[in-house]
Write an enzyme that holds these catalytic residues in place. Structure first.
Site, PDB file in Angstrom:
ATOM      1  CG  HIS A 179      -3.341   6.367   4.502  1.00 58.54           C
ATOM      2  ND1 HIS A 179      -3.894   5.483   2.954  1.00 58.54           N
ATOM      3  CD2 HIS A 179      -2.185   5.297   4.629  1.00 58.54           C
ATOM      4  CE1 HIS A 179      -2.536   4.449   3.009  1.00 58.54           C
ATOM      5  NE2 HIS A 179      -1.217   4.229   3.465  1.00 58.54           N
ATOM      6  CB  CYS A 180      -8.556   3.826   3.750  1.00 55.97           C
ATOM      7  SG  CYS A 180      -9.597   5.612   3.617  1.00 55.97           S
ATOM      8  CD  GLU A 181      -9.459   5.341  -4.025  1.00 53.61           C
ATOM      9  OE1 GLU A 181      -9.647   6.289  -5.084  1.00 53.61           O
ATOM     10  OE2 GLU A 181     -10.567   4.881  -3.468  1.00 53.61           O
ATOM     11  CE1 TYR A 215       0.487   6.258  -1.848  1.00 52.50           C
ATOM     12  CE2 TYR A 215      -1.011   5.851  -3.920  1.00 52.50           C
ATOM     13  CZ  TYR A 215       0.214   6.205  -3.322  1.00 52.50           C
ATOM     14  OH  TYR A 215       1.169   5.525  -3.889  1.00 52.50           O
ATOM     15  CB  SER A 268      -8.410   9.745   5.678  1.00 52.92           C
ATOM     16  OG  SER A 268      -6.663   8.760   4.993  1.00 52.92           O
TER      17      SER A 268
END
EC number: 3.1.3.48
Length: 574
Positions: free
Chosen positions: A480-482, A520, A484
């Site tokens: 995941h990232c900020e 996130y 996704s």
């Protein structure tokens, strides 16, 4: 010897003053004028004309009286020709008589001498000649009707029509020649009464038998269809209908009494003689005319034709029967009339028909087929529902995301995994946080690993891969990232690519990987208790612009180096 002339009364029917040969004509005949004093009018006209002129006019009128009657014009052309020949012969005799009369007048003889023939006999002879001429006209009309009937009966077959016409023409020419030969011997016969001689009539039974035989023989021609499809499709009922409609069948269906009522006068016997001439036709020619166009093969003959060309079998039409295909050899059997050993040749190829029939059919070889049930199930199933090594299905519940080739999970599934609901199946799971370090420090999911750069993720996951202690349990990776949307999916594809390169297909270190949908940013508001610290720092934060610039340069430079390295490796492989 001269006989004194007989004087007739003025009102008598006959005048013997100027008649040649003693033949008297009655006054009541139409088309011929009589005067009060003789054959050609008044005595003043006879006195003004010379004896030769009077005799010439008298003979000319006598010749025209019997030749140009209305009934004669109705007759056939051949009969008119015959009467024309008679008139010509009469005119010739008139010329000769006129010359003799001129000589006799010069010698002092009188042409008005009475005839030795009795007037009643002359009248009877004249009437018989007229009746004979009328009978000839009637018989010729019957002959014309018979020829028309024969042409209508032969109308269904051009071959029969030609044969009938040729025979009728020959018979007519023979009759014409015979008549001329009979009438030519002497000119003295012209004064005799012309009597038509009836043909000899055969017994009636023979004519009936001839008609029946003629009808049965011509039945094949009248019923013959005009084309091969009509011949094959013609049924028994159709044949019966055609037989009933044919004029030959109608004529043959007449009873002997009805045929006897019709006055044939011997002309049917002429037709019978024509039918007897047809017996001289060879049997082979008759078979060619009356035989069917298509020959039907028996089952035994179809079974005998076994040897066919393989090329013709391959390229023939599917609807075409096998019996129509030409065999390999044009002549299946050798000719038996050649016993010379020098002329006999040995066949180069081909086997006898008996040996070929005894051969058993060879077993056909089919395409090989695998019997492995597991491989078949894997290949037939949808690969999108299986993990990377196609051994198992995905464990976690997936949802639709931005990239169709990747599997997404919801924040609720992430919480269930964190709480240990899948501990009996999952041996270990790794949460990979792909954000930059200042974002990770601002707040992240518990037990998450920060791997912002691809070399760091490759070193951590592939240099020392995580292996399960229990083969029945699984190892799961979650990226995941900020949001996704970019960094998390890119890192997931990179790890799968390196994992494929490090293992033999389809084996993988990490066959089961997921993407946290919404990243996130979506997970923190819903479940802040599973975050530490419980805070959220965005990527474009104003206090961390320099760090953002530096990490972007590193990411781009590393991406450029990777592209250059891949290009060089490809060139070396070539």
């Amino acid at each position: 010897m001269e006989v004194p002339p007989q004087k007739s009364a003025p009102g008598s029917a006959l005048s013997t003053a100027r008649v040649l040969g003693g033949i008297q004509r009655p006054r009541h005949l139409s088309g011929f004028g009589f005067g009060s004093d003789g054959l050609l009018g008044s005595p003043e006209r006879a006195a003004s004309s010379s004896p030769v002129t009077t005799l010439t006019q008298t003979m000319y009128n006598l010749a025209g009286l019997g030749s140009e009657t209305p009934k004669t014009q109705v007759g056939s052309l051949s009969f008119q020709n015959r009467l024309t020949d008679l008139s010509l012969s009469r005119r010739t005799s008139e010329c000769s008589l006129s010359s003799e009369s001129s000589e006799s007048s010069d010698a002092g003889l009188c042409m008005d001498s009475p005839s030795p023939m009795d007037p009643q006999t002359a009248e009877r002879t004249f009437e018989q000649a007229i009746q004979a001429a009328s009978r000839v006209i009637q018989k010729m009309q019957f002959t014309i009707k018979a020829s028309v009937f024969a042409s209508e009966a032969a109308g269904h077959s051009p071959v029969l029509q030609n044969i009938t016409n040729s025979q009728a023409l020959d018979s007519w020419e023979k009759d014409e020649a015979g008549y001329r030969a009979a009438s030519s011997p002497g000119e003295d016969k012209e004064n005799d009464g012309y009597i038509f001689k009836m043909p000899q009539k055969l017994p009636h039974s023979s004519s009936a038998r001839a008609l029946a035989e003629w009808a049965s023989r011509r039945e094949a021609f009248t019923q013959r269809p005009s084309s091969a499809p009509d011949l094959m499709c013609l049924t028994t009922d159709g044949k019966m209908d055609v037989e009933e409609a044919s004029p030959v069948a109608q004529s043959s269906s007449l009873t002997p009494v009805e045929r006897a009522c019709e006055e044939d006068d011997g002309f049917v016997d002429i037709l019978e003689s024509d039918l007897k001439d047809d017996d001289m036709v060879p049997a082979g020619m008759e078979n060619l005319i009356s035989a069917p166009l298509v020959k039907k093969l028996d089952k035994e003959e179809e079974q005998d034709l076994i040897m066919f060309s393989k090329c013709q079998r391959l390229f023939r039409s599917p609807s075409m029967p096998c019996s129509v295909i030409r065999p390999i050899l044009k002549r299946l059997e050798r000719p038996h009339d050649r016993d010379v050993p020098v002329l006999s040749k040995r066949r180069k190829s081909g086997t006898p028909l008996e040996e070929q029939q005894l051969e058993e059919p060879k077993a056909r070889v089919f395409r090989s087929k695998s019997l492995c049930h597991e491989i078949e199930s894997i290949l037939d199933s949808d690969h999108r529902g299986l993990i990377g090594d196609y051994s198992k299905a995905f464990l976690l519940q997936t949802v639709d995301g931005k990239h169709q080739d990747l599997k997404y999970i919801s924040p609720e599934t992430m919480v269930a995994l964190l709480t240990g609901k899948f501990s009996n199946i999952v041996e270990k799971f790794v949460i990979v946080d792909c954000r930059y370090p200042y974002e990770y420090e601002g707040g992240h999911i518990k037990n998450a690993v920060n791997l912002p750069l691809e070399p760091d993720a490759e070193t951590f996951l592939l240099k020392h891969p995580i292996t399960p202690c229990n083969l029945d349990k699984r190892i799961i990776l979650i990226f995941h990232c900020e949001f996704s949307s970019e960094r998390g999916p890119r890192m997931c594809r990179f790890i799968r690519e390196r994992d494929r390169a490090a293992n033999d297909y389809p084996s993988l270190y990490y066959p089961e990987m997921y993407i946290l949908k919404g990243g996130y940013k979506e997970f923190f508001p819903q479940h802040p208790n599973f975050c530490e610290p419980q805070d959220y720092r965005p990527m474009n934060h104003a206090a961390f612009r320099d760090e953002l610039r530096n990490f972007r340069l590193k990411t781009r430079s590393w991406a450029g180096e990777r592209s250059t390295t891949q290009l060089c490796s490809r060139l070396q492989d070539q």
